[in-house]
Design a protein around this motif. Structure first.
Motif, mmCIF file in Angstrom:
data_model
loop_
_atom_site.group_PDB
_atom_site.id
_atom_site.type_symbol
_atom_site.label_atom_id
_atom_site.label_comp_id
_atom_site.label_asym_id
_atom_site.label_seq_id
_atom_site.Cartn_x
_atom_site.Cartn_y
_atom_site.Cartn_z
ATOM 1 N N ALA A 268 0.808 -1.222 0.000
ATOM 2 C CA ALA A 268 0.000 0.000 0.000
ATOM 3 C C ALA A 268 0.842 1.273 0.000
ATOM 4 C CB ALA A 268 -0.925 0.003 1.220
ATOM 5 N N ALA A 269 2.152 1.138 0.108
ATOM 6 C CA ALA A 269 3.027 2.315 0.212
ATOM 7 C C ALA A 269 2.876 3.253 -0.980
ATOM 8 C CB ALA A 269 4.479 1.872 0.352
ATOM 9 N N SER A 270 2.755 2.667 -2.179
ATOM 10 C CA SER A 270 2.660 3.509 -3.375
ATOM 11 C C SER A 270 1.402 4.363 -3.360
ATOM 12 C CB SER A 270 2.684 2.640 -4.637
ATOM 13 O OG SER A 270 1.594 1.734 -4.643
ATOM 14 N N TRP A 271 0.315 3.868 -2.756
ATOM 15 C CA TRP A 271 -0.914 4.659 -2.682
ATOM 16 C C TRP A 271 -0.696 5.929 -1.866
ATOM 17 C CZ3 TRP A 271 -4.431 -0.010 -0.954
ATOM 18 C CH2 TRP A 271 -4.511 -0.927 -2.006
ATOM 19 N N VAL A 272 0.011 5.785 -0.740
ATOM 20 C CA VAL A 272 0.256 6.929 0.134
ATOM 21 C C VAL A 272 1.210 7.917 -0.524
ATOM 22 C CG1 VAL A 272 1.135 7.646 2.388
ATOM 23 C CG2 VAL A 272 -0.188 5.535 2.185
ATOM 24 N N VAL A 273 2.184 7.400 -1.272
ATOM 25 C CA VAL A 273 3.137 8.271 -1.955
ATOM 26 C C VAL A 273 2.453 8.993 -3.118
ATOM 27 C CG1 VAL A 273 5.278 8.334 -3.295
ATOM 28 C CG2 VAL A 273 5.103 6.854 -1.284
ATOM 29 N N GLY A 289 10.353 -2.396 1.278
ATOM 30 C CA GLY A 289 9.386 -1.659 0.473
ATOM 31 C C GLY A 289 8.320 -0.953 1.274
ATOM 32 N N SER A 290 8.234 -1.248 2.573
ATOM 33 C CA SER A 290 7.266 -0.560 3.422
ATOM 34 C C SER A 290 7.771 0.841 3.759
ATOM 35 C CB SER A 290 7.023 -1.360 4.703
ATOM 36 O OG SER A 290 8.218 -1.406 5.482
ATOM 37 N N ILE A 291 6.900 1.652 4.329
ATOM 38 C CA ILE A 291 7.286 3.009 4.719
ATOM 39 C C ILE A 291 6.747 3.321 6.102
ATOM 40 C CG2 ILE A 291 7.350 3.872 2.335
ATOM 41 C CD1 ILE A 291 4.604 5.180 2.895
ATOM 42 N N THR A 292 7.381 4.292 6.750
ATOM 43 C CA THR A 292 6.832 4.868 7.973
ATOM 44 C C THR A 292 6.483 6.314 7.657
ATOM 45 O OG1 THR A 292 8.137 3.448 9.429
ATOM 46 C CG2 THR A 292 7.253 5.473 10.376
ATOM 47 N N LEU A 293 5.209 6.624 7.788
ATOM 48 C CA LEU A 293 4.700 7.958 7.468
ATOM 49 C C LEU A 293 4.566 8.774 8.747
ATOM 50 C CD1 LEU A 293 3.273 9.943 5.427
ATOM 51 C CD2 LEU A 293 1.138 8.801 6.085
ATOM 52 N N THR A 294 5.134 9.978 8.740
ATOM 53 C CA THR A 294 4.965 10.908 9.859
ATOM 54 C C THR A 294 4.229 12.123 9.339
ATOM 55 O OG1 THR A 294 7.041 10.167 10.875
ATOM 56 C CG2 THR A 294 6.112 12.256 11.641
ATOM 57 N N VAL A 295 3.086 12.410 9.938
ATOM 58 C CA VAL A 295 2.251 13.506 9.462
ATOM 59 C C VAL A 295 1.623 14.221 10.648
ATOM 60 C CG1 VAL A 295 0.243 11.999 9.213
ATOM 61 C CG2 VAL A 295 0.365 14.098 7.878
ATOM 62 N N LYS A 296 1.457 15.548 10.513
ATOM 63 C CA LYS A 296 0.821 16.334 11.574
ATOM 64 C C LYS A 296 -0.679 16.408 11.343
ATOM 65 C CE LYS A 296 4.646 19.355 12.910
ATOM 66 N NZ LYS A 296 4.700 18.837 14.295
ATOM 67 N N ALA A 297 -1.435 16.371 12.427
ATOM 68 C CA ALA A 297 -2.885 16.524 12.354
ATOM 69 C C ALA A 297 -3.378 17.138 13.653
ATOM 70 C CB ALA A 297 -3.570 15.187 12.103
ATOM 71 N N ARG A 306 -8.435 7.346 7.524
ATOM 72 C CA ARG A 306 -7.461 7.039 6.476
ATOM 73 C C ARG A 306 -6.758 5.708 6.757
ATOM 74 N NH1 ARG A 306 -5.565 11.692 3.448
ATOM 75 N NH2 ARG A 306 -6.831 13.522 3.938
ATOM 76 N N VAL A 307 -6.455 5.470 8.043
ATOM 77 C CA VAL A 307 -5.792 4.216 8.404
ATOM 78 C C VAL A 307 -6.744 3.043 8.209
ATOM 79 C CG1 VAL A 307 -4.765 2.915 10.304
ATOM 80 C CG2 VAL A 307 -4.192 5.331 9.995
ATOM 81 N N LEU A 308 -7.995 3.187 8.641
ATOM 82 C CA LEU A 308 -8.972 2.106 8.489
ATOM 83 C C LEU A 308 -9.237 1.807 7.019
ATOM 84 C CD1 LEU A 308 -11.564 2.997 11.291
ATOM 85 C CD2 LEU A 308 -9.839 1.177 11.306
ATOM 86 N N ALA A 309 -9.161 2.842 6.167
ATOM 87 C CA ALA A 309 -9.401 2.621 4.737
ATOM 88 C C ALA A 309 -8.342 1.708 4.119
ATOM 89 C CB ALA A 309 -9.417 3.956 4.005
ATOM 90 N N LEU A 310 -7.142 1.666 4.723
ATOM 91 C CA LEU A 310 -6.065 0.805 4.222
ATOM 92 C C LEU A 310 -6.109 -0.594 4.831
ATOM 93 C CD1 LEU A 310 -3.112 3.374 4.202
ATOM 94 C CD2 LEU A 310 -4.356 2.474 2.240
ATOM 95 N N GLY A 311 -7.038 -0.791 5.785
ATOM 96 C CA GLY A 311 -7.208 -2.115 6.387
ATOM 97 C C GLY A 311 -5.932 -2.608 7.061
ATOM 98 N N PRO A 312 -5.568 -3.870 6.835
ATOM 99 C CA PRO A 312 -4.380 -4.443 7.492
ATOM 100 C C PRO A 312 -3.057 -3.939 6.902
ATOM 101 C CG PRO A 312 -5.323 -6.044 5.991
ATOM 102 C CD PRO A 312 -6.272 -4.885 6.013
#
Length: 340
Positions: A268-273, A289-297, A306-312
């Motif tokens: 799913a990394a490419s979707w977030v990118v 190939g995985s990523i760690t995303l850091t974002v402010k909210a 957004r996290v639930l939409a990506l499921g597992p």
């Protein structure tokens, strides 16, 4: 009087004179300003000073004697100063923006959009329109909100006037699930159009200036009424609307946005990118190939959907409270789907 209020008056004077070929008396201009800007009063001396400022800026404004008295008119060069020219490519860009603003239908902003579009249609040659129509047929806008704010037009006009005049508004505001609206006194700072909905950035007048929850985002759909009072307020000197909104991925208000860390699998990394959550997000690439995303909210509710939409394929690492909130939701969802 604030500088922006003077500029608003002067711009409105030009609009008024454009409508009247034979000009207007000073008193007629004053009355039109009071009516169209929603002012409680305005002296003709102020109108005369505004006209003199426009003349000093080089605009063609003349005064003539008539049977009705001395009238002010736009000169020949003044009437031609808004001549519009545009290429087919510029028309395509403008029409795309017009389509994206369709959820504003029924608001004063949409009236301005349609008025400008009509002026362009009247002034551009047919050849330009033929070129535009040919290429616009292969470009389509979809995914827009089905909203229409016609019912809130009066409320929005009052709020917009209060913003420009720095006046407190008394509102009836009803949150979802609330049996009846509650009365509030708000100091409106700005209007935000976010994902098809309109929000008012305003301070709750009853809260102290050092209260971090004083400035909030109030959804226009929930306003049952908004009345402009004769009480004025001052916008904090350090308040900047763009800076205020830029620290979060959504529309929630917060004194200090939080950092959220999410682990996203390689699948799913490419979707977030491809579709970033925020312009200033940080992405840490891993060997698998995985990523760690850091974002402010500003609030975890901007992150959880957004996290639930990506499921597992996504897992919140921090903060712990958000991780627990998602765990609780998933457990409850599992209960619902296991009943059958």
């Amino acid at each position: 009087m604030a500088r922006n209020e003077q500029l608003i008056r002067q711009h409105k004077i030009l609009q008024i004179l454009e409508r009247y070929r034979y000009g207007c008396l000073l008193e007629e201009i004053r009355d039109a300003l009071v009516d169209e800007l929603g002012l409680s009063s305005l002296h003709t001396r102020t109108v005369r000073r505004d006209i003199e400022s426009l003349q000093a800026a080089g605009l063609d404004l003349d005064v003539h004697d008539s049977g009705r008295g001395r009238v002010w008119k736009l000169g020949a060069s003044g009437r031609g100063m808004h001549k519009i020219t545009a290429t087919a490519t510029e028309l395509i860009a403008l029409s795309l923006g017009r389509d994206l603003l369709l959820p504003l239908s029924g608001t004063p902003f949409w009236v301005g959009v349609e008025s400008f579009w009509t002026k362009i249609q009247e002034q551009l040659p047919e050849g330009t329109w033929e070129h535009y129509r040919k290429y616009r047929q292969v470009l389509y806008v979809t995914g827009l909100s089905a909203k229409n704010y016609s019912a809130q037009e009066g409320t929005l006009k009052n709020l917009n006037r209060a913003i420009h005049q720095h006046r407190i508004v008394e509102v009836a505001y009803q949150k979802p699930g609330q049996p009846s609206p509650s009365g509030r006194r708000l100091e409106p700072y700005g209007i935000v159009f976010h994902q098809g909905s309109i929000y008012i950035v305003a301070a709750a007048n009853e809260l102290s200036e050092d209260d971090p929850n004083r400035i909030r985002h109030w959804k226009l759909d929930r306003f049952k009424k908004a009345e402009v009072t004769d009480d004025y307020f001052k916008v904090p000197k350090d308040f900047d609307l763009e800076e205020h909104l830029g620290g979060s991925i959504g529309i929630f208000a917060a004194h200090e946005p939080m950092d959220f860390k999410i682990k996203v699998t390689a699948a799913a990394a490419s979707w977030v990118v491809e579709d970033p959550w925020h312009a200033e997000q940080k992405v840490e690439q891993h060997e698998d190939g995985s990523i760690t995303l850091t974002v402010k909210a500003a609030h975890e509710l901007e992150i959880i959907p957004r996290v639930l939409a990506l499921g597992p394929e996504a897992e919140v690492l921090a903060p712990k409270s958000t991780r627990e909130a998602i765990k609780t939701r998933v457990e409850k969802m599992a209960e619902v789907y296991s009943k059958r």
